[in-house]
Design a protein around this motif. Sequence first.
Motif, PDB file in Angstrom:
ATOM      1  N   GLU A   1       0.849  -1.196   0.000  1.00 31.95           N
ATOM      2  CA  GLU A   1       0.000   0.000   0.000  1.00 31.95           C
ATOM      3  C   GLU A   1       0.886   1.248   0.000  1.00 31.95           C
ATOM      4  N   ASP A   2       0.795   2.014  -1.064  1.00 31.29           N
ATOM      5  CA  ASP A   2       1.591   3.240  -1.192  1.00 31.29           C
ATOM      6  C   ASP A   2       1.182   4.237  -0.111  1.00 31.29           C
ATOM      7  N   LYS A   3       2.167   4.745   0.620  1.00 29.70           N
ATOM      8  CA  LYS A   3       1.906   5.712   1.690  1.00 29.70           C
ATOM      9  C   LYS A   3       2.265   7.132   1.276  1.00 29.70           C
ATOM     10  N   GLY A   4       2.431   7.342  -0.021  1.00 33.94           N
ATOM     11  CA  GLY A   4       2.821   8.670  -0.501  1.00 33.94           C
ATOM     12  C   GLY A   4       4.319   8.777  -0.714  1.00 33.94           C
ATOM     13  N   ALA A   5       4.939   7.670  -1.111  1.00 31.45           N
ATOM     14  CA  ALA A   5       6.395   7.618  -1.233  1.00 31.45           C
ATOM     15  C   ALA A   5       6.909   8.529  -2.339  1.00 31.45           C
TER      16      ALA A   5
END
Length: 417
Positions: free
Chosen positions: A311-315
């Motif tokens: 799940e992308d956390k805003g990387a």
Amino acid sequence: MILVYGLGRSGLGVLRFLKRRGMPARFYDDRPKEEEVAEALALGFSPDWGLEGTYAEVVAAPGVPLTHPHLEALRARGARVLGEAELAYRLSETPIVGITGTAGKTSTTLFTAHLLQGQGLKALPGGNVDPPLVEVVDQAEVAVAELSSFQLERVHAFRPRVAVLLNLGVDHLDRHGSLEAYHAAKLNLLKNLTPEDAVVYNLEDPKVRKAAEATPARPYPFLPGESPRKTNLEAALQATRAYLDLLGRPLEEKALRESLKTLPEPPHRFQVFARKGQVVFIDDSIATRTPAVAAALRAAPAPIAWILGGEDKGADLLSLKAILPRVRVILAIGRDGPRMAEALGEGVEVVVIGEKEGRKALKRAVEEALKRLEAGSVLLAPLGASFDQFRDYQDRARAFREAVFALGGEPWTPPSS
């Protein structure tokens, strides 16, 4: 009456904590697991599956967003939402060393507890790192708490005797919505400090320094070391000194030297654990932030088969492009892996691993890596959170290791240099 919202590790820990105090509560979970409900019932608590009760307080597990419609409805009916750390602080007299930051929390927490133990104190780690904080405050002389932004966004009166602020980077934008909201949650660690407390802070992080110097607490700045481990150790040393100063006790240098020989090794942090022929396997499942992943990609033996996704956390992906020449193939797993790999642009082969089930996905990823490598490394440094396919990053790490050994990898660690 208290409602414990969300079972799992944190919620069941809260119920056991309340049970020891003879305090009434009910519980609820959006996705109840049979074994967890059975444990809650065995402790003597009843569920409120309809959320029909009236509650003064709701202790919400950190995995439940504060914007969850159920929590908003409970607040509208007069409930105050808090978390495990607030409850532990309020109902226990055990002093707390609270540690937060975008990176390095777990290592610093384990190092600090270890160093304080070496000084003769019954210091126990807990919080975001196992076990829950509520499980250790009743046993410890001092509790050393790793605190995530999810835990800190639901504190009110919480006041650690020593607050440790490591860094403020980019993380969890998917949850907090903005960098400002994420940093504000982290800085809740400092909001109730007094001149009787201490603040340990990274002198080279301008946001950290500004926040720490605005508190009335006694300052204990530290300078980062040349590696994350040394930076975290510097913070732990200052936290140990700060707490001993609050007790009016000198630091025992001989005991400190002995403690430094036996520092714990936090798992799943760039651990080389196996090899097959000339290919080594590296478990960096904790690496969900861009600086940690960048460090892993620089350190892993090239060519690298990089397992990316979750799940992308805003990387921040753009800053990784310069390291991609070291990468032979990206193995994109999970909900956002394919999109994250696409954002990195052309120049490296991408294999999309379509299996939905996490263990199958990682086994397939390792298979695809071994088809392409005769030497180099297979690196799990996912950059994404684990919750789309696994219970947590530790579960993801175990699945990776299981896949490696099932496909012929042999346990191995590099010789010490």
